[in-house]
Motif scaffolding. Structure first.
Motif, PDB file in Angstrom:
ATOM      1  N   LEU A  43      37.600  58.957-120.883  1.00  0.00           N
ATOM      2  CA  LEU A  43      37.875  58.193-120.013  1.00  0.00           C
ATOM      3  C   LEU A  43      37.771  56.570-120.518  1.00  0.00           C
ATOM      4  O   LEU A  43      39.123  56.144-120.162  1.00  0.00           O
ATOM      5  CB  LEU A  43      36.754  58.170-118.501  1.00  0.00           C
ATOM      6  N   VAL A  44      37.479  56.711-120.828  1.00  0.00           N
ATOM      7  CA  VAL A  44      37.673  55.592-122.599  1.00  0.00           C
ATOM      8  C   VAL A  44      39.187  55.168-122.483  1.00  0.00           C
ATOM      9  O   VAL A  44      39.630  54.256-123.082  1.00  0.00           O
ATOM     10  CB  VAL A  44      36.361  54.643-123.254  1.00  0.00           C
ATOM     11  N   LYS A  45      39.127  55.908-123.386  1.00  0.00           N
ATOM     12  CA  LYS A  45      40.350  56.454-124.149  1.00  0.00           C
ATOM     13  C   LYS A  45      41.530  56.835-123.131  1.00  0.00           C
ATOM     14  O   LYS A  45      42.755  55.753-123.384  1.00  0.00           O
ATOM     15  CB  LYS A  45      40.311  57.492-124.858  1.00  0.00           C
ATOM     16  N   VAL A  46      41.496  57.263-121.951  1.00  0.00           N
ATOM     17  CA  VAL A  46      42.305  57.309-121.493  1.00  0.00           C
ATOM     18  C   VAL A  46      42.554  55.727-120.205  1.00  0.00           C
ATOM     19  O   VAL A  46      44.057  55.184-120.231  1.00  0.00           O
ATOM     20  CB  VAL A  46      41.922  57.626-119.720  1.00  0.00           C
ATOM     21  N   GLN A  50      45.055  55.431-124.796  1.00  0.00           N
ATOM     22  CA  GLN A  50      45.261  55.886-125.511  1.00  0.00           C
ATOM     23  C   GLN A  50      44.953  57.686-126.501  1.00  0.00           C
ATOM     24  O   GLN A  50      45.371  58.175-126.943  1.00  0.00           O
ATOM     25  CB  GLN A  50      43.379  56.120-126.432  1.00  0.00           C
ATOM     26  N   THR A  51      45.142  58.152-124.488  1.00  0.00           N
ATOM     27  CA  THR A  51      45.099  59.819-124.371  1.00  0.00           C
ATOM     28  C   THR A  51      46.683  59.561-123.588  1.00  0.00           C
ATOM     29  O   THR A  51      47.094  59.393-122.504  1.00  0.00           O
ATOM     30  CB  THR A  51      44.327  60.957-123.432  1.00  0.00           C
ATOM     31  N   PRO A  59      51.976  64.091-117.806  1.00  0.00           N
ATOM     32  CA  PRO A  59      51.344  62.729-118.681  1.00  0.00           C
ATOM     33  C   PRO A  59      50.193  62.085-118.378  1.00  0.00           C
ATOM     34  O   PRO A  59      50.243  62.204-116.532  1.00  0.00           O
ATOM     35  CB  PRO A  59      53.204  62.529-118.536  1.00  0.00           C
ATOM     36  N   VAL A  60      49.431  61.467-118.718  1.00  0.00           N
ATOM     37  CA  VAL A  60      48.054  60.559-118.848  1.00  0.00           C
ATOM     38  C   VAL A  60      48.662  59.245-117.365  1.00  0.00           C
ATOM     39  O   VAL A  60      49.365  58.496-118.223  1.00  0.00           O
ATOM     40  CB  VAL A  60      47.636  60.501-119.339  1.00  0.00           C
ATOM     41  N   ILE A  61      48.827  58.839-117.196  1.00  0.00           N
ATOM     42  CA  ILE A  61      48.626  57.982-116.111  1.00  0.00           C
ATOM     43  C   ILE A  61      47.186  57.429-115.505  1.00  0.00           C
ATOM     44  O   ILE A  61      47.056  58.112-114.637  1.00  0.00           O
ATOM     45  CB  ILE A  61      49.592  57.399-115.182  1.00  0.00           C
ATOM     46  N   PHE A  62      46.707  56.338-116.005  1.00  0.00           N
ATOM     47  CA  PHE A  62      45.944  55.475-114.946  1.00  0.00           C
ATOM     48  C   PHE A  62      46.436  54.854-114.193  1.00  0.00           C
ATOM     49  O   PHE A  62      46.876  53.491-114.581  1.00  0.00           O
ATOM     50  CB  PHE A  62      44.603  55.035-116.454  1.00  0.00           C
ATOM     51  N   ILE A  63      45.657  54.667-113.073  1.00  0.00           N
ATOM     52  CA  ILE A  63      46.221  52.975-112.215  1.00  0.00           C
ATOM     53  C   ILE A  63      44.197  52.877-111.641  1.00  0.00           C
ATOM     54  O   ILE A  63      43.585  53.045-110.850  1.00  0.00           O
ATOM     55  CB  ILE A  63      46.815  53.819-111.013  1.00  0.00           C
ATOM     56  N   ALA A  92      49.275  45.947-121.547  1.00  0.00           N
ATOM     57  CA  ALA A  92      50.543  45.450-122.425  1.00  0.00           C
ATOM     58  C   ALA A  92      50.539  46.891-124.140  1.00  0.00           C
ATOM     59  O   ALA A  92      51.456  46.310-123.875  1.00  0.00           O
ATOM     60  CB  ALA A  92      50.063  43.913-122.909  1.00  0.00           C
ATOM     61  N   ALA A  93      49.411  46.524-124.352  1.00  0.00           N
ATOM     62  CA  ALA A  93      50.107  46.803-125.658  1.00  0.00           C
ATOM     63  C   ALA A  93      49.888  48.817-125.584  1.00  0.00           C
ATOM     64  O   ALA A  93      51.025  49.579-126.016  1.00  0.00           O
ATOM     65  CB  ALA A  93      49.035  46.471-126.628  1.00  0.00           C
ATOM     66  N   ALA A  94      49.104  48.461-124.714  1.00  0.00           N
ATOM     67  CA  ALA A  94      49.453  50.498-124.286  1.00  0.00           C
ATOM     68  C   ALA A  94      50.779  51.089-123.347  1.00  0.00           C
ATOM     69  O   ALA A  94      50.932  52.060-124.161  1.00  0.00           O
ATOM     70  CB  ALA A  94      48.261  50.753-123.143  1.00  0.00           C
ATOM     71  N   ASN A  95      51.304  50.158-122.963  1.00  0.00           N
ATOM     72  CA  ASN A  95      52.434  50.071-121.667  1.00  0.00           C
ATOM     73  C   ASN A  95      53.820  49.860-123.127  1.00  0.00           C
ATOM     74  O   ASN A  95      54.542  50.343-122.413  1.00  0.00           O
ATOM     75  CB  ASN A  95      52.625  49.775-120.542  1.00  0.00           C
ATOM     76  N   HIS A  96      53.989  49.542-124.168  1.00  0.00           N
ATOM     77  CA  HIS A  96      55.258  48.988-125.152  1.00  0.00           C
ATOM     78  C   HIS A  96      55.742  49.578-125.084  1.00  0.00           C
ATOM     79  O   HIS A  96      55.592  50.783-125.572  1.00  0.00           O
ATOM     80  CB  HIS A  96      54.294  47.986-125.712  1.00  0.00           C
TER      81      HIS A  96
END
Length: 156
Positions: A43-46, A50-51, A59-63, A92-96
């Motif tokens: 879960l932390v990776k999601v 990172q996943t 595709p993984v999308i976390f909301i 911000a970095a994950a969505n870049h």
């Protein structure tokens, strides 16, 4: 005498207000996802972007809700283990470079979050347990279901 009574009433009101803000959270999933349970490290990776794909290829999308909301304080403490500012930078970095398909999205309300998870294959989210409806599935976290004793995202 009157002064101590006023102090007692104020204390009771403040204690009640803090308990009311401590909510039980739950992980929910799009109905088409094959995931029904997740470990805390996964879960932390999601949550950190990172996943990028589930084992079935979706595709993984976390909301999640806005980081400043009271219910997300528990999530920041127990899952991210980072202060709010660092989590904003991490999002911000994950969505870049993923403008059309963000790794992490912010919902404006629990209802909005549930609707987004329900409409996006591969999506999971964290929401007040009482906002769950039949359009999504809950996900066990570390082998525990929401409201089960020992569940990590229990509000109190």
């Amino acid at each position: 005498m009157q002064y101590s009574r006023v102090l007692t009433i104020c204390f009771v009101l403040l204690a009640g207000a803090s308990l009311a803000s401590a909510r039980d959270l739950a992980l929910v999933s799009n109905k088409s996802n094959s995931i029904s349970a997740i470990s805390v490290p996964d879960l932390v990776k999601v949550c950190k972007g990172q996943t990028s794909r589930w084992p079935d290829g979706k595709p993984v999308i976390f909301i999640m809700r806005a980081l400043s909301t009271p219910e997300m304080k528990l999530f920041l403490e127990k899952i991210y283990e980072l202060p709010e500012g660092e989590v904003k930078d991490l999002i911000a970095a994950a969505n870049h470079g993923r403008a059309g398909h963000p790794a992490i999205m912010i919902a404006v309300s629990d209802e909005d979050l549930v609707n987004k998870v329900a409409s996006m294959p591969g999506a999971i989210g964290v929401v007040d347990v009482y906002a769950i409806n039949s359009s999504v599935n809950y996900i066990k976290l570390a082998g525990k279901a929401p409201l089960e004793p020992g569940y990590l995202l229990h509000g109190n």
